[in-house]
Design a protein around this motif. Structure first.
Motif, PDB file in Angstrom:
ATOM      1  N   TYR A 260       0.796  -1.224   0.000  1.00  0.00           N
ATOM      2  CA  TYR A 260       0.000   0.000   0.000  1.00  0.00           C
ATOM      3  C   TYR A 260       0.831   1.277   0.000  1.00  0.00           C
ATOM      4  N   TYR A 261       2.064   1.234   0.472  1.00  0.00           N
ATOM      5  CA  TYR A 261       2.820   2.450   0.734  1.00  0.00           C
ATOM      6  C   TYR A 261       4.204   2.431   0.080  1.00  0.00           C
ATOM      7  N   THR A 262       4.759   3.639  -0.085  1.00  0.00           N
ATOM      8  CA  THR A 262       6.111   3.795  -0.615  1.00  0.00           C
ATOM      9  C   THR A 262       6.845   4.832   0.221  1.00  0.00           C
ATOM     10  N   PHE A 263       8.104   4.543   0.511  1.00  0.00           N
ATOM     11  CA  PHE A 263       8.944   5.411   1.330  1.00  0.00           C
ATOM     12  C   PHE A 263      10.030   6.019   0.451  1.00  0.00           C
ATOM     13  N   PHE A 264      10.187   7.334   0.531  1.00  0.00           N
ATOM     14  CA  PHE A 264      11.180   8.049  -0.270  1.00  0.00           C
ATOM     15  C   PHE A 264      12.112   8.834   0.649  1.00  0.00           C
TER      16      PHE A 264
ATOM     17  N   ASP B  36       4.371   7.901   0.726  1.00  0.00           N
ATOM     18  CA  ASP B  36       3.172   7.918  -0.105  1.00  0.00           C
ATOM     19  C   ASP B  36       2.191   6.928   0.514  1.00  0.00           C
ATOM     20  N   LEU B  37       1.127   7.476   1.123  1.00  0.00           N
ATOM     21  CA  LEU B  37       0.149   6.647   1.817  1.00  0.00           C
ATOM     22  C   LEU B  37      -1.069   6.355   0.942  1.00  0.00           C
ATOM     23  N   GLY B  38      -0.911   6.444  -0.326  1.00  0.00           N
ATOM     24  CA  GLY B  38      -2.021   6.158  -1.231  1.00  0.00           C
ATOM     25  C   GLY B  38      -2.815   7.404  -1.547  1.00  0.00           C
ATOM     26  N   GLN B  39      -3.553   7.912  -0.544  1.00  0.00           N
ATOM     27  CA  GLN B  39      -4.372   9.094  -0.780  1.00  0.00           C
ATOM     28  C   GLN B  39      -3.555  10.372  -0.702  1.00  0.00           C
ATOM     29  N   LYS B  40      -2.383  10.306  -0.045  1.00  0.00           N
ATOM     30  CA  LYS B  40      -1.641  11.525   0.235  1.00  0.00           C
ATOM     31  C   LYS B  40      -0.162  11.201   0.393  1.00  0.00           C
ATOM     32  N   VAL B  41       0.687  12.137   0.009  1.00  0.00           N
ATOM     33  CA  VAL B  41       2.122  12.024   0.255  1.00  0.00           C
ATOM     34  C   VAL B  41       2.453  12.935   1.426  1.00  0.00           C
TER      35      VAL B  41
END
Length: 106
Positions: A9-13, A24-29
């Protein structure tokens, strides 16, 4: 901005230029400083996932998570909480700041 780790579900940058992190939590960064990232880690790891399966403690299986001094508010279900725990564990491990990483079952 460099992608460090992704889960379902999520991506970490990480942004070296801005000296911050993004999730990036899907609905919002969400933009996080290092201190905010550590606070998020503490909040997520303090969630007792066993309560999600007990109707007396958490009948709906939801968790309300506020980030960055209540600037962001998320309502997460059990799978999303587990995924966020995995994201933080994997990301902090790759950043080599995971010396006190508990297991996902804790």
């Amino acid at each position: 901005m460099e992608r460090i780790y992704s889960t379902q579900y999520y991506t970490f940058f990480q942004s070296d230029k801005e000296r911050c992190f993004y999730i990036d939590l899907g609905q919002k960064v969400v933009r996080l400083s290092f201190c905010q990232l550590l606070a998020l880690r503490q909040k997520v790891w303090s969630i007792n996932i066993e309560n999600h399966f007990d109707d007396d403690f958490n009948p709906h299986g939801l968790e309300i998570l506020s980030l960055c001094n209540k600037e962001h508010l998320f309502v997460l279900n059990t799978l999303e909480v587990l995924d966020l725990k995995e994201l933080l564990t994997g990301s902090l491990f790759l950043l080599d700041i995971a010396a006190q990483t508990p297991s996902l079952t804790a």
